[in-house]
Design a protein around this motif. Structure first.
Motif, PDB file in Angstrom:
ATOM      1  N   ILE A  36       0.900  -1.364   0.111  1.00 18.96           N
ATOM      2  CA  ILE A  36      -0.054  -0.083   0.184  1.00 18.96           C
ATOM      3  C   ILE A  36       0.857   1.258   0.042  1.00 18.96           C
ATOM      4  O   ILE A  36       0.473   2.155  -0.802  1.00 18.96           O
ATOM      5  N   ASP A  37       1.980   1.302   0.816  1.00 21.16           N
ATOM      6  CA  ASP A  37       2.819   2.438   0.841  1.00 21.16           C
ATOM      7  C   ASP A  37       3.412   2.586  -0.638  1.00 21.16           C
ATOM      8  O   ASP A  37       3.668   3.746  -0.918  1.00 21.16           O
ATOM      9  N   SER A  38       3.889   1.563  -1.051  1.00 19.94           N
ATOM     10  CA  SER A  38       4.621   1.673  -2.442  1.00 19.94           C
ATOM     11  C   SER A  38       3.576   2.247  -3.352  1.00 19.94           C
ATOM     12  O   SER A  38       3.967   2.990  -4.498  1.00 19.94           O
ATOM     13  N   MET A  39       2.367   1.575  -3.404  1.00 18.70           N
ATOM     14  CA  MET A  39       1.198   2.229  -4.383  1.00 18.70           C
ATOM     15  C   MET A  39       1.058   3.504  -4.125  1.00 18.70           C
ATOM     16  O   MET A  39       0.822   4.273  -5.246  1.00 18.70           O
ATOM     17  N   ALA A  40       0.990   4.106  -3.006  1.00 14.98           N
ATOM     18  CA  ALA A  40       0.367   5.483  -2.651  1.00 14.98           C
ATOM     19  C   ALA A  40       1.847   6.078  -3.336  1.00 14.98           C
ATOM     20  O   ALA A  40       1.380   7.476  -3.813  1.00 14.98           O
ATOM     21  N   ASP A  41       2.876   6.001  -3.190  1.00 11.72           N
ATOM     22  CA  ASP A  41       4.182   6.606  -3.790  1.00 11.72           C
ATOM     23  C   ASP A  41       4.388   6.594  -5.231  1.00 11.72           C
ATOM     24  O   ASP A  41       4.972   7.353  -5.878  1.00 11.72           O
ATOM     25  N   GLY A  45      -4.529   5.949  -7.495  1.00  8.29           N
ATOM     26  CA  GLY A  45      -5.495   6.844  -7.057  1.00  8.29           C
ATOM     27  C   GLY A  45      -6.807   6.026  -6.179  1.00  8.29           C
ATOM     28  O   GLY A  45      -7.235   6.475  -5.286  1.00  8.29           O
ATOM     29  N   LEU A  46      -6.706   4.768  -6.495  1.00 12.38           N
ATOM     30  CA  LEU A  46      -7.810   3.948  -5.875  1.00 12.38           C
ATOM     31  C   LEU A  46      -6.959   2.745  -5.628  1.00 12.38           C
ATOM     32  O   LEU A  46      -6.285   1.875  -6.366  1.00 12.38           O
ATOM     33  N   LYS A  67      -5.765  11.323   3.985  1.00  9.29           N
ATOM     34  CA  LYS A  67      -5.316  11.962   2.924  1.00  9.29           C
ATOM     35  C   LYS A  67      -6.602  11.882   1.609  1.00  9.29           C
ATOM     36  O   LYS A  67      -7.303  10.952   1.464  1.00  9.29           O
ATOM     37  N   LEU A  68      -6.581  12.692   0.706  1.00 11.13           N
ATOM     38  CA  LEU A  68      -7.304  12.750  -0.470  1.00 11.13           C
ATOM     39  C   LEU A  68      -7.147  11.391  -1.472  1.00 11.13           C
ATOM     40  O   LEU A  68      -7.864  10.709  -2.018  1.00 11.13           O
TER      41      LEU A  68
END
Length: 104
Positions: A36-41, A45-46, A67-68
Motif C-alpha cells: 500500500i505504501d509503495s502504491m501510494a508513492d 488513486g484507488l 489523505k485525499l
C-alpha cells in the motif's frame, strides 16, 4: 493519470487483473503495508484492500483515510465479508447526509 490496484490474498484479487487493475497478492500484514505504501508513492488513486488484510493493518488504512489520494476501499475476500467495508460506507453516508439512510 492515477492507477488502480488491489491488495489481498491471491484468490480474492486475481479477478481484478482481468479488467486491467494491478494486483498485489500478499500473505501477511507486513507485505500489505509495504504494498500500500509503495502504491501510494506510485500514483495509485484507488486501492482495493480485502477486509481480511485490512483488519490487520488498521493503522495504515487510517493514515490514508486522512489523505485525499489514494482512496482505500475495503472489499470482501473470497472467504466472505467481515462487515468492515459496509460499516465504513454507513459511517460516511451518515456523516454526509446527517442520518443513516440504510438503517432498518
Amino acid at each position: 493519470m492515477y492507477k488502480i490496484g488491489a491488495v489481498g490474498d491471491k484468490d480474492s484479487i486475481l479477478a481484478f487483473k482481468s479488467i486491467g487493475i494491478d494486483v498485489y497478492p500478499v500473505l501477511d500484514a507486513r507485505q500489505a503495508r509495504e504494498a500500500i505504501d509503495s502504491m501510494a508513492d506510485d500514483s495509485y488513486g484507488l486501492i482495493f484492500v480485502t477486509e481480511q488484510i485490512a483488519k490487520d493493518i488498521e493503522e495504515t488504512i487510517q493514515r490514508y483515510k486522512k489523505k485525499l489520494v489514494p482512496a482505500i476501499i475495503l472489499i470482501p475476500s473470497n472467504q466472505g465479508s467481515l462487515g468492515i467495508g459496509m460499516s465504513e460506507i454507513n459511517k460516511n453516508v451518515e456523516k454526509a447526509v446527517g442520518s443513516n439512510i440504510f438503517a432498518n
